[in-house]
Scaffold this motif. Structure first.
Motif, PDB file in Angstrom:
ATOM      1  N   VAL A  64      45.228  42.016  39.960  1.00 49.09           N
ATOM      2  CA  VAL A  64      44.755  41.380  41.185  1.00 49.09           C
ATOM      3  C   VAL A  64      43.555  42.188  41.667  1.00 49.09           C
ATOM      4  O   VAL A  64      43.642  43.411  41.805  1.00 49.09           O
ATOM      5  CB  VAL A  64      45.854  41.348  42.275  1.00 49.09           C
ATOM      6  N   VAL A  65      42.431  41.506  41.920  1.00 50.37           N
ATOM      7  CA  VAL A  65      41.195  42.209  42.261  1.00 50.37           C
ATOM      8  C   VAL A  65      40.591  41.652  43.544  1.00 50.37           C
ATOM      9  O   VAL A  65      40.913  40.544  43.972  1.00 50.37           O
ATOM     10  CB  VAL A  65      40.159  42.104  41.115  1.00 50.37           C
ATOM     11  N   SER A  66      39.697  42.437  44.145  1.00 52.28           N
ATOM     12  CA  SER A  66      38.937  41.985  45.307  1.00 52.28           C
ATOM     13  C   SER A  66      37.685  41.256  44.814  1.00 52.28           C
ATOM     14  O   SER A  66      37.459  41.134  43.605  1.00 52.28           O
ATOM     15  CB  SER A  66      38.550  43.176  46.184  1.00 52.28           C
ATOM     16  N   ASP A  67      36.843  40.802  45.739  1.00 54.79           N
ATOM     17  CA  ASP A  67      35.647  40.046  45.353  1.00 54.79           C
ATOM     18  C   ASP A  67      34.683  40.856  44.491  1.00 54.79           C
ATOM     19  O   ASP A  67      33.950  40.286  43.679  1.00 54.79           O
ATOM     20  CB  ASP A  67      34.921  39.534  46.597  1.00 54.79           C
ATOM     21  N   ASP A  68      34.660  42.173  44.660  1.00 50.32           N
ATOM     22  CA  ASP A  68      33.757  43.001  43.856  1.00 50.32           C
ATOM     23  C   ASP A  68      34.442  43.564  42.610  1.00 50.32           C
ATOM     24  O   ASP A  68      33.960  44.520  42.001  1.00 50.32           O
ATOM     25  CB  ASP A  68      33.167  44.133  44.696  1.00 50.32           C
ATOM     26  N   MET A  69      35.593  42.952  42.238  1.00 52.31           N
ATOM     27  CA  MET A  69      36.353  43.295  41.028  1.00 52.31           C
ATOM     28  C   MET A  69      37.064  44.651  41.111  1.00 52.31           C
ATOM     29  O   MET A  69      37.487  45.204  40.107  1.00 52.31           O
ATOM     30  CB  MET A  69      35.448  43.267  39.780  1.00 52.31           C
ATOM     31  N   THR A  70      37.222  45.184  42.315  1.00 49.35           N
ATOM     32  CA  THR A  70      38.014  46.408  42.481  1.00 49.35           C
ATOM     33  C   THR A  70      39.495  46.070  42.350  1.00 49.35           C
ATOM     34  O   THR A  70      39.977  45.108  42.942  1.00 49.35           O
ATOM     35  CB  THR A  70      37.759  47.034  43.866  1.00 49.35           C
ATOM     36  N   LEU A  71      40.211  46.852  41.571  1.00 47.12           N
ATOM     37  CA  LEU A  71      41.640  46.611  41.375  1.00 47.12           C
ATOM     38  C   LEU A  71      42.398  46.871  42.672  1.00 47.12           C
ATOM     39  O   LEU A  71      42.254  47.927  43.290  1.00 47.12           O
ATOM     40  CB  LEU A  71      42.186  47.531  40.269  1.00 47.12           C
ATOM     41  N   VAL A  72      43.203  45.894  43.104  1.00 46.35           N
ATOM     42  CA  VAL A  72      44.000  46.069  44.324  1.00 46.35           C
ATOM     43  C   VAL A  72      45.501  45.969  44.044  1.00 46.35           C
ATOM     44  O   VAL A  72      46.310  46.209  44.925  1.00 46.35           O
ATOM     45  CB  VAL A  72      43.608  45.030  45.404  1.00 46.35           C
ATOM     46  N   GLY A  73      45.873  45.630  42.809  1.00 47.39           N
ATOM     47  CA  GLY A  73      47.290  45.542  42.474  1.00 47.39           C
ATOM     48  C   GLY A  73      47.506  44.710  41.222  1.00 47.39           C
ATOM     49  O   GLY A  73      46.566  44.448  40.463  1.00 47.39           O
ATOM     50  N   VAL A  74      48.751  44.294  41.007  1.00 44.78           N
ATOM     51  CA  VAL A  74      49.092  43.444  39.863  1.00 44.78           C
ATOM     52  C   VAL A  74      50.096  42.375  40.303  1.00 44.78           C
ATOM     53  O   VAL A  74      50.765  42.518  41.321  1.00 44.78           O
ATOM     54  CB  VAL A  74      49.697  44.246  38.687  1.00 44.78           C
ATOM     55  N   ILE A  75      50.179  41.317  39.515  1.00 41.92           N
ATOM     56  CA  ILE A  75      51.178  40.273  39.718  1.00 41.92           C
ATOM     57  C   ILE A  75      51.862  40.037  38.379  1.00 41.92           C
ATOM     58  O   ILE A  75      51.210  40.030  37.339  1.00 41.92           O
ATOM     59  CB  ILE A  75      50.521  38.970  40.252  1.00 41.92           C
ATOM     60  N   SER A  76      53.191  39.905  38.397  1.00 41.14           N
ATOM     61  CA  SER A  76      53.934  39.693  37.153  1.00 41.14           C
ATOM     62  C   SER A  76      54.549  38.304  37.134  1.00 41.14           C
ATOM     63  O   SER A  76      54.676  37.642  38.170  1.00 41.14           O
ATOM     64  CB  SER A  76      55.050  40.741  37.017  1.00 41.14           C
TER      65      SER A  76
END
Length: 434
Positions: free
Chosen positions: A286-298
């Motif tokens: 899961v990323v923000s608009d600038d492609m920074t990683l903010v988490g994951v979804i399974s």
């Protein structure tokens, strides 16, 4: 030492709520260029410190709590009804709980006035004043304007005072529709409701080695990890299959999958589930608009979310919900739908879109009965043979003719007055928990 950008943000934060500001004002007050002032105001808007309100301008606002973002505010009401704000600017971000039409005496109005409510009134100064005194915002219909005394009271109470050229009935209909839409939006689960945030996410850096992956795999028992650049932007994803046969010293960058599928927090759970099933993914970054990683979804997160949605009562009906409520189940595993005036086109026959939705909802009901509740309709080929007229009773007969672990294909026959009127081939993706 603060940068000019930071100084402007600090200046804006110090302004009282409701204060109007502009690029020229900021540039003059802080002796900066208008370009710098403009960029800082845009940043303040993103941070929720200010808001641009139509017919008012840029206004300092209270910071919004994330849980209230999807609630209907007076500011949104102004946009919906093409209204004009006369006073109480500080209250535009307050949440609207209900609206009341003040077509009654002032004495009778008292029992209906409450906080977080909007009183819709015509050109009645006493009724407007009474509403504001008892905590309700005021909307004046018919193009009438408030008196100066009422404007001052609205500013004092920090309650929006709005006018519109529409009549009361039209305004009531528009606001009611907006409130229903908000209920529906809140029921649509989004990724931000269920994803695992960064502080609980295990990830690798592109300069890490296969040995680091194996150690993390043993500690966590997970086999898929996002890979990030030094600035935490997503670079790829690495799985057990990528490292099979690789030496411990090989860098993750050389074995990872580049440009992986990813989700963003605003996306719906259903749309991300569709992608995960289609591509056979167990975990998605899961990323923000600038492609920074903010988490994951399974996939397990997706499954739990979709199961919980099925158990919750419906608050607002979508068009699909309304059509589904009109479909009745027969004893022979078929479904019946009556063609109503609202479901027809200009020719008096059933709308093609409505027919598609009737088939889709019938398929959902049919597969749910077979305990295949978590699914997404992937494709439909619909052939319309005979006209289906207003008042006709449709019989929809779905039948699964091919199924595997990930998908099911159905042949759907639609009969109108016992004559075959349409036929559809429907492909569904089944969401299985692994």
């Amino acid at each position: 030492m603060k940068t000019k950008h930071e100084q402007i943000l600090t200046f804006i934060e110090a302004l009282p709520v409701g204060e109007k500001l502009s690029v020229r004002l900021i540039a003059k007050e802080l002796n900066v260029s208008e370009g710098t002032a403009y960029r800082a105001i845009k940043e303040a808007d993103n941070l929720g410190l200010v808001s641009t309100i139509e017919r008012v301008g840029t206004v300092r606002i209270e910071s919004k709590n994330s849980e209230n973002i999807e609630n209907l505010t007076y500011e949104e009401i102004v946009k919906i009804i093409d209204g004009e704000v006369h006073g109480g600017f500080q209250g535009l971000r307050k949440t609207l709980a209900k609206f009341v039409i003040g077509a009654m005496t002032e004495e009778a109005m008292l029992r209906y006035i409450s906080g977080e409510s909007l009183m819709i009134i015509g050109n009645r100064d006493e009724a407007q004043e009474l509403s504001l005194l008892h905590g309700a915002a005021v909307l004046i219909t018919g193009g009438f304007k408030p008196s100066e005394h009422v404007i001052q009271l609205a500013n004092q109470k920090e309650l929006p005072l709005i006018s519109t050229s529409y009549d009361t009935f039209t305004v009531g209909t528009m606001i009611n529709r907006a409130m229903t839409d908000q209920l529906i939006k809140k029921e649509i689960l989004r990724i931000h409701n269920i994803y695992t945030p960064l502080e609980r996410t295990q990830y690798l850096k592109k300069e890490n080695t296969v040995y680091t992956y194996r150690m993390l795999n043993q500690e966590s028992t997970h086999s898929r990890f996002p890979v990030v650049l030094p600035d935490m932007r997503l670079a790829g994803i690495v799985t057990a299959k990528d490292v099979v046969g690789q030496d411990d010293s090989v860098q993750i960058e050389k074995v990872m999958t580049r440009n992986p599928a990813y989700a963003k927090k605003h996306m719906s759970v259903a749309s991300v589930a569709h992608t995960m099933i289609w591509d056979g993914l167990e975990v998605m970054p899961v990323v923000s608009d600038d492609m920074t990683l903010v988490g994951v979804i399974s996939r397990q997160d997706i499954m739990k979310a979709m199961q919980s949605v099925q158990k919750q009562p419906q608050s607002g009906d979508t068009i699909a919900d309304q059509i589904n409520q009109m479909i009745k189940e027969s004893d022979d595993e078929s479904y019946v739908f009556q063609v109503t005036p609202q479901s027809t086109d200009s020719m008096g026959t059933i709308s093609f879109g409505v027919l598609s939705e009737v088939i889709t909802e019938s398929v959902y009901n049919y597969l749910s009965k077979l305990k295949k509740k978590n699914l997404v309709v992937e494709q439909m080929n619909l052939h319309y043979f005979n006209m289906i007229h207003l008042g006709n009773a449709l019989t929809i007969k779905p039948l699964v003719f091919d199924e595997n672990r990930r998908s099911a294909r159905l042949d759907v026959q639609v009969y109108s007055e016992k004559v075959l009127a349409a036929k559809a081939l429907v492909v569904c993706q089944l969401i299985q928990k692994k």
